[in-house]
Design an enzyme around this catalytic site. Sequence first.
Site, PDB file in Angstrom:
ATOM      1  N   ASP A 248     -24.183  10.579 -18.096  1.00 56.61           N
ATOM      2  CA  ASP A 248     -25.142  11.038 -19.087  1.00 56.61           C
ATOM      3  C   ASP A 248     -24.433  11.394 -20.395  1.00 56.61           C
ATOM      4  O   ASP A 248     -23.335  11.952 -20.384  1.00 56.61           O
ATOM      5  CB  ASP A 248     -25.853  12.282 -18.527  1.00 56.61           C
ATOM      6  CG  ASP A 248     -26.908  12.820 -19.472  1.00 56.61           C
ATOM      7  OD1 ASP A 248     -27.842  12.069 -19.770  1.00 56.61           O
ATOM      8  OD2 ASP A 248     -26.784  13.984 -19.898  1.00 56.61           O
ATOM      9  N   GLU A 289     -24.121   5.947 -20.352  1.00 57.50           N
ATOM     10  CA  GLU A 289     -25.138   6.033 -21.393  1.00 57.50           C
ATOM     11  C   GLU A 289     -24.430   6.315 -22.711  1.00 57.50           C
ATOM     12  O   GLU A 289     -24.097   7.456 -23.012  1.00 57.50           O
ATOM     13  CB  GLU A 289     -26.143   7.154 -21.091  1.00 57.50           C
ATOM     14  CG  GLU A 289     -27.225   7.256 -22.156  1.00 57.50           C
ATOM     15  CD  GLU A 289     -27.929   8.606 -22.221  1.00 57.50           C
ATOM     16  OE1 GLU A 289     -29.069   8.640 -22.665  1.00 57.50           O
ATOM     17  OE2 GLU A 289     -27.328   9.631 -21.839  1.00 57.50           O
TER      18      GLU A 289
END
Length: 556
Positions: A248, A289
């Site tokens: 993330d 990401e």
Amino acid sequence: MKTIRGLIIVILLVIFLSSCAPAAPVVETEPPAITLPEPTPTFTPEPEPVLWWKDIVFYEIFVRSFFDGDGDGIGDFQGIIQKLDYLNDGDPNTQDDLGIGGIWLMPINPSPSYHGYDVTDYYDVNPEYGTMDEFKQLLEEAHKRDIKVIIDLVLNHTSTAHPWFQASQDPESEYHDWYVWSEENPQTPGPWSQNAWHRNAANGMYYYGIFWGGMPDLNYDNPDVSAEMMNVSKFWLEEVGVDGFRVDAARYLFADGFVQQDTKETIQWFEDWRSFYKDVNRDTFTVGEVWTNLQVTAKYGQGMDSLFMFDLAEDIKNSTYYPDPSRIIQSYLTALEYFPEEDFSTFLSNHDQQRVMSLYEGNVDKAKTGAFVYLTGPGVPFIYYGEEIGMFGNKPDENLRTLMQWSGETNAGFTPGTPWQPADSSYQEVNVAAQEGEDTSLLNHYRSLVNLRNQHPVLRVGAYLPFTSSCRLIYPVLRIDDEEALILIANLDRRVQEGCTISIEESPLVGDYEIEVIFGEGEFASISFEENGAILDFQIPVDLDPWECFILKVRR
Ligand code: CA
């Protein structure tokens, strides 16, 4: 002669013994070495790591909304176990599952929020989702079906409720430096000009948190923080047994003065991390990401095994919404320039974005062409749960993460209890049960394409050679490797395309080939390539209906 030779030998022996004889005391010497033929080595050199992720399609799951196994209204690990056969029943011969080879679970750590991106304990699972033993059972059941499981790893920040942050509020605490504190408000904006400093009521100081006040950024300049997150990675790989991580918010670990994203320290950290986790288990897979343009994303290519292609996703979505095949082709070619090994990850939308069916305004045919393009293209495809049945969702975020629509029954068949949030109003028309038996449904379109991808390696890792066409609204591409050649054709437009021709300047194919239609319906007899592998204006022998898609096998 014999006597002379014998004499020489004796003399030589005397010289040899006199020069080599040990002085007293006499010690036992090793027996003379006997030269034997080299034994055949019995060890086998370690094989190259298997890049298993390049051969599968992933499925992204928001656990809270997927399926409720115990009736308390919250999706959980048992619920996922009960639905594994929907994703992949483990039998490669059946076609009535989705053929999924990997699952990405959005955060499963304890957290005070519904989404879980503010973690309070990196070494445990969210009790609302089940116990650690149940999670391990999920891993076991998934692995039985040859489904890999990766989990969200939230490195950049924690929850303010995390014990580290709680301790950190005390300037004397050894945890104080685990976060970024300031006596005064520095008033420097965050990476997208947002407010990044938040006042802490307990100590009157300001802490740095780029996403919101509830998620303070960890201080990676502190080596203890870095070491701890290595430990966390090791824990999940070694003690729990996950197959990897989705990383993330990878861009923000280190701030460097006013530069708060993509700093060289951040990029270097991931490269060190990759060496670390490959040492723990070299088959680990990570996907990052790095939500920005491709040029910047590519800087992380040495730090993670794969990266999500945000630019490509936008190009595929927008160019199937408003037909523009050349933009899709250019976008793939650009991605392949940066990642010639085809190890990037593709998707249409994810949990942070408008659901693709909402973009398509409910047009199932457009959804089918979007799926066709990326499930037959290079890269590792990820399907966001519910996308395969055309679930809707517009911001705010909760509405992108609604209950999986299993049936038209109460609460979309998600729970017999009271769900944590209501199902989207579309569930009576849009659900798995309704689409299962319908041959032309979006769900069966996804099932066919994923299973075809599983059966044909050329769709996964073959070369990507676009044709040009006289019809500018069709998408014609050759996928080819040493074993197989497939031609993809999709009409991205709402109108019939008649008399289209395709051309290619060069390819590895030479001569005449029969064609077998392996996806779509129509008659294509044969195709001829010139001596240099070129095709000039080959006429597609069928009219292409609106949004019609074909995969043609070139019989070699
Ligand atoms: Ca539950």
